[in-house]
Design a protein around this motif. Structure first.
Motif, mmCIF file in Angstrom:
data_model
loop_
_atom_site.group_PDB
_atom_site.id
_atom_site.type_symbol
_atom_site.label_atom_id
_atom_site.label_comp_id
_atom_site.label_asym_id
_atom_site.label_seq_id
_atom_site.Cartn_x
_atom_site.Cartn_y
_atom_site.Cartn_z
ATOM 1 N N ILE A 12 0.853 -1.196 0.000
ATOM 2 C CA ILE A 12 0.000 0.000 0.000
ATOM 3 C C ILE A 12 0.885 1.241 0.000
ATOM 4 N N ASP A 13 0.792 2.019 -1.067
ATOM 5 C CA ASP A 13 1.557 3.262 -1.162
ATOM 6 C C ASP A 13 0.776 4.374 -0.481
ATOM 7 N N LEU A 14 1.266 4.752 0.685
ATOM 8 C CA LEU A 14 0.537 5.710 1.520
ATOM 9 C C LEU A 14 1.020 7.136 1.203
ATOM 10 N N ASP A 15 0.820 7.530 -0.054
ATOM 11 C CA ASP A 15 1.341 8.806 -0.527
ATOM 12 C C ASP A 15 0.733 10.003 0.199
ATOM 13 N N ALA A 16 -0.557 9.914 0.494
ATOM 14 C CA ALA A 16 -1.279 11.011 1.149
ATOM 15 C C ALA A 16 -1.026 12.319 0.397
ATOM 16 N N VAL A 17 -0.548 13.348 1.106
ATOM 17 C CA VAL A 17 -0.307 14.661 0.500
ATOM 18 C C VAL A 17 1.041 14.698 -0.224
ATOM 19 N N ALA A 18 1.976 13.850 0.182
ATOM 20 C CA ALA A 18 3.348 13.909 -0.332
ATOM 21 C C ALA A 18 3.391 13.848 -1.857
ATOM 22 N N ASN A 19 2.663 12.928 -2.436
ATOM 23 C CA ASN A 19 2.652 12.776 -3.883
ATOM 24 C C ASN A 19 2.233 14.070 -4.571
ATOM 25 N N HIS A 20 1.222 14.721 -4.039
ATOM 26 C CA HIS A 20 0.676 15.915 -4.689
ATOM 27 C C HIS A 20 1.550 17.145 -4.466
ATOM 28 N N ILE A 21 2.412 17.097 -3.474
ATOM 29 C CA ILE A 21 3.414 18.150 -3.314
ATOM 30 C C ILE A 21 4.519 17.964 -4.349
ATOM 31 N N ASN A 22 4.985 16.720 -4.494
ATOM 32 C CA ASN A 22 6.098 16.449 -5.402
ATOM 33 C C ASN A 22 5.725 16.705 -6.852
ATOM 34 N N THR A 23 4.517 16.356 -7.242
ATOM 35 C CA THR A 23 4.141 16.445 -8.653
ATOM 36 C C THR A 23 3.750 17.862 -9.065
ATOM 37 N N ILE A 25 6.065 20.362 -8.850
ATOM 38 C CA ILE A 25 7.388 20.979 -8.798
ATOM 39 C C ILE A 25 7.375 22.315 -9.537
ATOM 40 N N GLY A 26 7.775 23.375 -8.828
ATOM 41 C CA GLY A 26 7.866 24.688 -9.438
ATOM 42 C C GLY A 26 6.591 25.500 -9.377
ATOM 43 N N GLY A 27 5.551 24.965 -8.771
ATOM 44 C CA GLY A 27 4.289 25.700 -8.691
ATOM 45 C C GLY A 27 3.530 25.348 -7.432
ATOM 46 N N PRO A 28 2.423 26.037 -7.165
ATOM 47 C CA PRO A 28 1.637 25.745 -5.964
ATOM 48 C C PRO A 28 0.916 24.409 -6.096
ATOM 49 N N PRO A 29 0.659 23.737 -4.973
ATOM 50 C CA PRO A 29 -0.038 22.446 -5.043
ATOM 51 C C PRO A 29 -1.491 22.610 -5.466
ATOM 52 N N ASN A 30 -1.993 21.604 -6.146
ATOM 53 C CA ASN A 30 -3.406 21.539 -6.499
ATOM 54 C C ASN A 30 -4.184 21.161 -5.245
ATOM 55 N N LEU A 31 -4.996 22.082 -4.750
ATOM 56 C CA LEU A 31 -5.647 21.865 -3.453
ATOM 57 C C LEU A 31 -6.683 20.742 -3.496
ATOM 58 N N THR A 32 -7.256 20.506 -4.653
ATOM 59 C CA THR A 32 -8.176 19.376 -4.771
ATOM 60 C C THR A 32 -7.425 18.063 -4.612
ATOM 61 N N ASN A 33 -6.255 17.959 -5.253
ATOM 62 C CA ASN A 33 -5.450 16.748 -5.099
ATOM 63 C C ASN A 33 -4.950 16.589 -3.671
ATOM 64 N N GLN A 209 -7.812 6.145 -10.579
ATOM 65 C CA GLN A 209 -7.559 7.489 -10.057
ATOM 66 C C GLN A 209 -7.542 8.494 -11.205
ATOM 67 N N TRP A 210 -8.555 9.303 -11.290
ATOM 68 C CA TRP A 210 -8.608 10.325 -12.339
ATOM 69 C C TRP A 210 -7.604 11.424 -12.041
ATOM 70 N N ASP A 211 -6.823 11.781 -13.054
ATOM 71 C CA ASP A 211 -5.893 12.896 -12.960
ATOM 72 C C ASP A 211 -5.707 13.454 -14.361
ATOM 73 N N GLY A 212 -6.246 14.631 -14.612
ATOM 74 C CA GLY A 212 -6.216 15.213 -15.935
ATOM 75 C C GLY A 212 -4.827 15.469 -16.460
ATOM 76 N N ALA A 213 -3.843 15.566 -15.550
ATOM 77 C CA ALA A 213 -2.469 15.837 -15.979
ATOM 78 C C ALA A 213 -1.719 14.570 -16.360
ATOM 79 N N ARG A 214 -2.315 13.405 -16.124
ATOM 80 C CA ARG A 214 -1.633 12.144 -16.392
ATOM 81 C C ARG A 214 -2.476 11.313 -17.353
#
Length: 299
Positions: A12-23, A25-33, A209-214
C-alpha cells in the motif's frame, strides 16, 4: 502438478499529500489533489484497516516520511495493528531525478523516521515513488541495510535478486553512424537485495484514479473489469507454477472508495478458494525467497 504454495500480499503506497506536493514541482499544489491525499490518510486508511482486520491480512504500507510526520496518529494505527511499514521517499520525490547524494540523504532521513516511529524496528523494504528508479538505488539500499525492493520489473510473479543497476547501455543517436550505437547491453551483477516485482497491471492507480495531468490515469474503469483481469493473472500463475508470489499495489485514496473496497473483498474471497494460499507482507515474501522456502529467479 505439484503441491501449491502461493504468497499473496498488498503493498500500500501511503502517498497522502506527499505525492501531490512532489508532482507540482515549481508551482503551488493543487488543493483538490491535496484534499484527496488527506482523504487517503484518514478515511482511506480506516476503511482498509477494517478490511484487513475482517480478512485477517497483514500488509506492507510503503509510507513517505512526510506522511508519517504529518499524520502520526493514523500511521500509528497501522503500526499498532501489526502491519509492516516500508520506505517510499520523503515527499514521493522521483529517484530518477535525484543525484546519488540526494537519494542517500533522503534514504538516511526516512530510515530514521520509520525506525523511530516503529519504536526501534528498522524498515526492511523500499518502493521507488512512481517506480522511477535511480542507477545507484540498489547499491544504496544494500549499503543502508534495506533487504528488499519493490520497484523493478525483470520478472513479475517470482522474486529474484535484483541487479546493481550498473548495466552498460549505448542509447540510439541518429546523429551518429549506426556502428557507434549498435551495441548490446552488458548485464550488471546481481545484488543481495531481493526484488518483489513491481507491476503496473496489478496497481489500482492507473484504472481508478482520475488525474487530468496524467494520460495513464483513467479514473472511471469498471472495477469488475480490473477484477477479472487480476483473476486471470492469478489463474494463469496457479496453472503454470507450483510456487509464486502475487504482490498487489494499491493506494488508500483510491482503494478506500466503496466500490473498490467491494472489489478487493470479492478478490480476497476468490483467491482464498485456492489451496496453498498464504497472505503475508512483502518482507515475509522476501525472507521466504532468501531462505529458500519459496522458489524464484535465483542469483
Amino acid at each position: 502438478m505439484g503441491k501449491k504454495r502461493v504468497l499473496v500480499g498488498y503493498g500500500i503506497d501511503l502517498d497522502a499529500v506527499a505525492n501531490h506536493i512532489n508532482t507540482t514541482i515549481g508551482g503551488p499544489p493543487n488543493l483538490t489533489n491535496v484534499s484527496r491525499g488527506v482523504f487517503g490518510a484518514t478515511r482511506g486508511i480506516e476503511r482498509l484497516l477494517n478490511l484487513w482486520e475482517k480478512k485477517n491480512i497483514k500488509c506492507t504500507w510503503f509510507t513517505p516520511g512526510h506522511t508519517i510526520e504529518t499524520f502520526p496518529e493514523q500511521i500509528a494505527k497501522i503500526r499498532d495493528a501489526g502491519h509492516e511499514i516500508g520506505l517510499h521517499g520523503y515527499t514521493h520525490e522521483f529517484c530518477s531525478d535525484l543525484t546519488t547524494a540526494q537519494l542517500e540523504a533522503i534514504l538516511v532521513k526516512t530510515i530514521k523516521i520509520a525506525t523511530d516511529f516503529c519504536k526501534g524496528k528498522p524498515p526492511l523494504g523500499f518502493t521507488s515513488p512512481s517506480w522511477k528508479n535511480h542507477p545507484d538505488q540498489i547499491e544504496l539500499l544494500s549499503k543502508l541495510g534495506i533487504t528488499y525492493d519493490h520497484s523493478f520489473m525483470h520478472d513479475d510473479f517470482q522474486p529474484y535478486y535484483v541487479s546493481t543497476g550498473k548495466e552498460e547501455m549505448v542509447t540510439t543517436d541518429y546523429k551518429k553512424d549506426p556502428q557507434e550505437w549498435m551495441v548490446p547491453m552488458k548485464h550488471a551483477e546481481k545484488s543481495d537485495v531481493v526484488e518483489i516485482p513491481a507491476n503496473w497491471t496489478l496497481d489500482d492507480w492507473p484504472p481508478f484514479q482520475w488525474d487530468g495531468a496524467r494520460p495513464n490515469a483513467h479514473g472511471y474503469v469498471d472495477p469488475y473489469n480490473v477484477e477479472r483481469m487480476w483473476k486471470d493473472m492469478f489463474s494463469w500463475c496457479y496453472s503454470e507454477y507450483d510456487t509464486f508470489i502475487f504482490p498487489i499495489s494499491i493506494h488508500p485514496q483510491v482503494s478506500g472508495r466503496p466500490h473498490i473496497l467491494c472489489m478487493h473483498e470479492r478478490l480476497i474471497d476468490w483467491i482464498n478458494t485456492h489451496e496453498g494460499v498464504e497472505w503475508c507482507t512483502f518482507a515475509e515474501m522476501a525472507e521466504e525467497f532468501r531462505t529458500g522456502r519459496i522458489s524464484g529467479t535465483g542469483k
